[in-house]
Structure formats: C-alpha cells, structure tokens
Design an enzyme around this catalytic site. Structure first.
Site, PDB file in Angstrom:
ATOM      1  N   ASP A  88      23.858  37.163  54.520  1.00 49.12           N
ATOM      2  CA  ASP A  88      23.769  35.756  54.134  1.00 49.12           C
ATOM      3  C   ASP A  88      24.986  35.372  53.287  1.00 49.12           C
ATOM      4  O   ASP A  88      25.535  36.209  52.570  1.00 49.12           O
ATOM      5  CB  ASP A  88      22.466  35.541  53.342  1.00 49.12           C
ATOM      6  CG  ASP A  88      22.107  34.075  53.212  1.00 49.12           C
ATOM      7  OD1 ASP A  88      22.706  33.230  53.921  1.00 49.12           O
ATOM      8  OD2 ASP A  88      21.231  33.763  52.391  1.00 49.12           O
TER       9      ASP A  88
ATOM     10  N   ARG B 114      32.263  26.131  58.278  1.00 47.27           N
ATOM     11  CA  ARG B 114      31.323  27.253  58.170  1.00 47.27           C
ATOM     12  C   ARG B 114      31.653  28.386  59.140  1.00 47.27           C
ATOM     13  O   ARG B 114      31.473  29.569  58.820  1.00 47.27           O
ATOM     14  CB  ARG B 114      29.889  26.755  58.418  1.00 47.27           C
ATOM     15  CG  ARG B 114      29.409  25.761  57.367  1.00 47.27           C
ATOM     16  CD  ARG B 114      28.035  25.205  57.715  1.00 47.27           C
ATOM     17  NE  ARG B 114      27.064  26.270  57.857  1.00 47.27           N
ATOM     18  CZ  ARG B 114      26.437  26.869  56.841  1.00 47.27           C
ATOM     19  NH1 ARG B 114      26.668  26.475  55.613  1.00 47.27           N
ATOM     20  NH2 ARG B 114      25.574  27.835  57.066  1.00 47.27           N
TER      21      ARG B 114
ATOM     22  N   HIS C 119      31.709  32.704  59.282  1.00 46.59           N
ATOM     23  CA  HIS C 119      31.040  33.605  60.237  1.00 46.59           C
ATOM     24  C   HIS C 119      32.041  34.601  60.833  1.00 46.59           C
ATOM     25  O   HIS C 119      31.711  35.760  61.064  1.00 46.59           O
ATOM     26  CB  HIS C 119      30.354  32.812  61.350  1.00 46.59           C
ATOM     27  CG  HIS C 119      29.217  31.958  60.848  1.00 46.59           C
ATOM     28  ND1 HIS C 119      28.278  32.436  59.976  1.00 46.59           N
ATOM     29  CD2 HIS C 119      28.875  30.660  61.089  1.00 46.59           C
ATOM     30  CE1 HIS C 119      27.397  31.475  59.705  1.00 46.59           C
ATOM     31  NE2 HIS C 119      27.747  30.386  60.364  1.00 46.59           N
TER      32      HIS C 119
ATOM     33  N   GLU D 262      15.000  30.498  63.546  1.00 45.26           N
ATOM     34  CA  GLU D 262      15.139  29.221  62.815  1.00 45.26           C
ATOM     35  C   GLU D 262      16.579  28.701  62.854  1.00 45.26           C
ATOM     36  O   GLU D 262      16.821  27.519  62.596  1.00 45.26           O
ATOM     37  CB  GLU D 262      14.716  29.397  61.341  1.00 45.26           C
ATOM     38  CG  GLU D 262      13.223  29.560  61.129  1.00 45.26           C
ATOM     39  CD  GLU D 262      12.696  30.936  61.549  1.00 45.26           C
ATOM     40  OE1 GLU D 262      13.432  31.933  61.363  1.00 45.26           O
ATOM     41  OE2 GLU D 262      11.587  31.012  62.114  1.00 45.26           O
TER      42      GLU D 262
ATOM     43  N   LEU E   2      25.107  56.783  65.573  1.00 48.62           N
ATOM     44  CA  LEU E   2      24.525  55.714  64.762  1.00 48.62           C
ATOM     45  C   LEU E   2      23.721  54.817  65.699  1.00 48.62           C
ATOM     46  O   LEU E   2      24.182  54.511  66.804  1.00 48.62           O
ATOM     47  CB  LEU E   2      25.642  54.878  64.086  1.00 48.62           C
ATOM     48  CG  LEU E   2      25.192  53.566  63.429  1.00 48.62           C
ATOM     49  CD1 LEU E   2      24.349  53.837  62.178  1.00 48.62           C
ATOM     50  CD2 LEU E   2      26.397  52.701  63.035  1.00 48.62           C
TER      51      LEU E   2
ATOM     52  N   ARG F 262      19.712  42.121  51.164  1.00 45.89           N
ATOM     53  CA  ARG F 262      20.083  40.727  51.462  1.00 45.89           C
ATOM     54  C   ARG F 262      21.229  40.328  50.535  1.00 45.89           C
ATOM     55  O   ARG F 262      21.138  40.497  49.312  1.00 45.89           O
ATOM     56  CB  ARG F 262      18.916  39.774  51.252  1.00 45.89           C
ATOM     57  CG  ARG F 262      19.342  38.333  51.592  1.00 45.89           C
ATOM     58  CD  ARG F 262      18.203  37.346  51.556  1.00 45.89           C
ATOM     59  NE  ARG F 262      18.653  36.071  52.104  1.00 45.89           N
ATOM     60  CZ  ARG F 262      17.906  35.223  52.795  1.00 45.89           C
ATOM     61  NH1 ARG F 262      16.656  35.518  53.028  1.00 45.89           N
ATOM     62  NH2 ARG F 262      18.399  34.095  53.244  1.00 45.89           N
TER      63      ARG F 262
HETATM   64  C1  FPP Z   1      24.118  33.626  57.283  1.00 49.93           C
HETATM   65  O1  FPP Z   1      25.049  32.943  56.487  1.00 49.93           O
HETATM   66  C2  FPP Z   1      24.725  34.165  58.461  1.00 49.93           C
HETATM   67  C3  FPP Z   1      24.390  33.884  59.756  1.00 49.93           C
HETATM   68  C4  FPP Z   1      23.333  32.954  60.165  1.00 49.93           C
HETATM   69  C5  FPP Z   1      25.118  34.492  60.858  1.00 49.93           C
HETATM   70  C6  FPP Z   1      25.404  35.954  60.722  1.00 49.93           C
HETATM   71  C7  FPP Z   1      26.505  36.230  61.612  1.00 49.93           C
HETATM   72  C8  FPP Z   1      27.566  37.018  61.334  1.00 49.93           C
HETATM   73  C9  FPP Z   1      27.734  37.802  60.108  1.00 49.93           C
HETATM   74  C10 FPP Z   1      28.657  37.051  62.320  1.00 49.93           C
HETATM   75  C11 FPP Z   1      28.756  38.148  63.239  1.00 49.93           C
HETATM   76  C12 FPP Z   1      27.613  39.044  63.478  1.00 49.93           C
HETATM   77  C13 FPP Z   1      27.617  39.930  64.469  1.00 49.93           C
HETATM   78  C14 FPP Z   1      26.493  40.887  64.637  1.00 49.93           C
HETATM   79  C15 FPP Z   1      28.730  40.012  65.413  1.00 49.93           C
HETATM   80  P1  FPP Z   1      24.796  31.410  56.236  1.00 49.93           P
HETATM   81  O2  FPP Z   1      25.519  30.640  57.275  1.00 49.93           O
HETATM   82  O3  FPP Z   1      23.337  31.153  56.163  1.00 49.93           O
HETATM   83  O4  FPP Z   1      25.460  31.195  54.841  1.00 49.93           O
HETATM   84  P2  FPP Z   1      25.027  30.128  53.740  1.00 49.93           P
HETATM   85  O5  FPP Z   1      23.670  30.540  53.255  1.00 49.93           O
HETATM   86  O6  FPP Z   1      26.091  30.293  52.702  1.00 49.93           O
HETATM   87  O7  FPP Z   1      25.045  28.789  54.386  1.00 49.93           O
END
Ligand code: FPP
Length: 240
Positions: A18, A31, A35, A65, A129, A186
């Site tokens: 997160d 954003r 990612h 969600e 793994l 988390r």
């Molecule tokens: C949460 O941060 C993250 C996600 C919903 C996406 C997770 C994806 C990745 C880490 C990218 C790649 C993953 C793989 C497996 C290739 P958020 O957007 O909720 O952050 P915020 O709470 O600051 O808005």
C-alpha cells in the site's frame, strides 16, 4: 501446548503493498508513476526471499474493490501487470520461482489471463520460491466462490454435508495448496486487512509498517522478518 517462533523466520509471508498513490502524489506525479515504482520493489523483494529463508511469498496486487478506482488507473494497472508478467517471465523461470495467481479471473482481460496461465505452466516445476500474486482477489469473494464449489459437490452427492468441516472448505479455496501465512505485512501506515486472506490469516502475525510501498527496501523487509522471531505464537493455547 505452546508454540514459540523465537529465532525462527517466517516461511510464508503475505504483503499488502500500500502507498503507491501517496508516494507518487508526494512527488507531484500521477498515481501510476507510484505503481511503476511499486513494481520495481516487487522484483527486489522477490529476489531477496531465498536468502531470507522465505519459501512462500503472497502479494496483494489488485483487490475486488480496486475496480472502483478511475478508469485511467485501472487500465494503467492492467497494462502494468501484463508488461510485468512478460518482462519477468524468463527471470522467474530461471530463478526457480513457482508463480501462482489467486482471485477471480472472470473480470480480467483475456490477454492478461493468457499470460497468467502461461507463467503458471512455465514455472510449475519450480520450487525455490512459491510466489502467489493476488489479482482481482477479495477474501470474502474467495470464501463465497469456494462455498459455491463445495455446494455443487454436496448437491451432486459427492460430499456428505455432515462431513463438512473447516478443512473441507479450505480445500476449495484458491490457496488450497499453500500453507497459511505466518506473517502479514502491510505498508503505508494503515492498520487494516482490507479483505486479504481473511480465512488463511486466522493465526498470522501482523506487521503494519509506516513506509510507503515504493520505499520498502530489502533491508527493511529483513528487519521485519527478524522481528517476527522475537514474538511468540500460541495459536490460542496457554504458554508451556
Ligand atoms: C496500493 O497502493 C497498491 C495497489 C492497488 C497496486 C499494487 C500494485 C503494484 C505494487 C504494482 C505491481 C505489482 C505486481 C505484482 C506486478 P495505493 O494506490 O492504494 O496507494 P495509496 O493508498 O497511497 O493511494
């Protein structure tokens, strides 16, 4: 009967990644920039697992969600997953990583599902793994889908309803071949489990870390794992 984890490393670690959005916003970027930075951390953390004694790593990439996010963010994430799977395949195969996906594939696009199937197949003989990626995953949704499959078996007369117990239901979950996580991490300072591995984390330790996911380094991961060994897990029993 007490069970202590002192000095032990967790064998199965699950991570709620997160904070990508906030990390990007703090830099005045969209954003999706966060990612992409997050995906680079996924690689670093995956690579560190064998040295750190982690045998199973489960990562929450997209929740049931997350479809509520803007269309730009959702389609950017789907594109990122496809790109990631294509670019990492060779290395994951060679590194001996066995990749699995959990979650409902029904809403994912065909091309992404084809890449997921291919990666699962190509890595099916690996054992260094076990990497599980949760994509369109929600704990309640998983239990509901498992219940539906179990109900079909009961309706067909193949399972006696009186014999159904927790183990029976666990056998219908997406994670049926995986051990339960020892530790759930988390990042980003939120202390919620957000529908992740609800059933499987009944006895897991939780670590809520303030660091945003794109800043979560291998060193910090190693510190969190070392901290696990200092705690005691009793599984509801009295220490003894
Ligand atoms: C949460 O941060 C993250 C996600 C919903 C996406 C997770 C994806 C990745 C880490 C990218 C790649 C993953 C793989 C497996 C290739 P958020 O957007 O909720 O952050 P915020 O709470 O600051 O808005």
């Amino acid at each position: 009967m007490g069970k202590t984890s002192e000095g032990r490393r967790p064998e199965h670690v699950a991570i709620i990644m997160d904070g990508n959005g906030r990390w990007a916003q703090a830099r005045g970027k969209p954003r999706l920039f966060g990612h992409h930075a997050g995906a680079r951390r996924v690689r670093e953390i995956v690579e560190s697992c064998p040295d750190l004694g982690v045998k199973y790593l489960t990562m929450f990439a997209f929740s049931t969600e997350n479809w509520k996010r803007t269309q730009v963010e959702v389609s950017g994430l789907m594109k990122l997953f496809k790109r990631y799977l294509m670019s990492e395949t060779k290395e994951l195969v060679e590194a001996g990583v066995r990749v699995r996906f959990i979650g409902d594939r029904i809403r994912l696009d065909e091309r992404l599902v084809a890449l997921m199937d291919e990666l699962e197949l190509l890595t099916s003989g690996n054992d260094a793994l076990h990497l599980t990626i949760a994509l369109n995953y929600g704990g309640r949704d998983e239990v509901a889908r498992a219940t539906k499959r179990l109900a079909r078996e009961v309706a067909a007369g193949r399972i006696d309803p009186e014999s159904v117990d927790a183990e029976t239901l666990a056998g219908f979950l997406d994670t049926c071949v995986l051990p339960d996580p020892d530790l759930v991490i988390r990042t980003s300072g939120e202390a919620r489990i957000s529908n992740f591995l609800l059933w499987q984390s009944a006895y897991s330790e939780y670590e809520f870390i303030d660091t945003l996911w794109p800043d979560f380094t291998r060193d910090e991961f190693a510190r969190v794992l070392a901290n696990f060994g200092a705690r005691e897990r009793r599984y509801g029993a009295v220490p003894g």
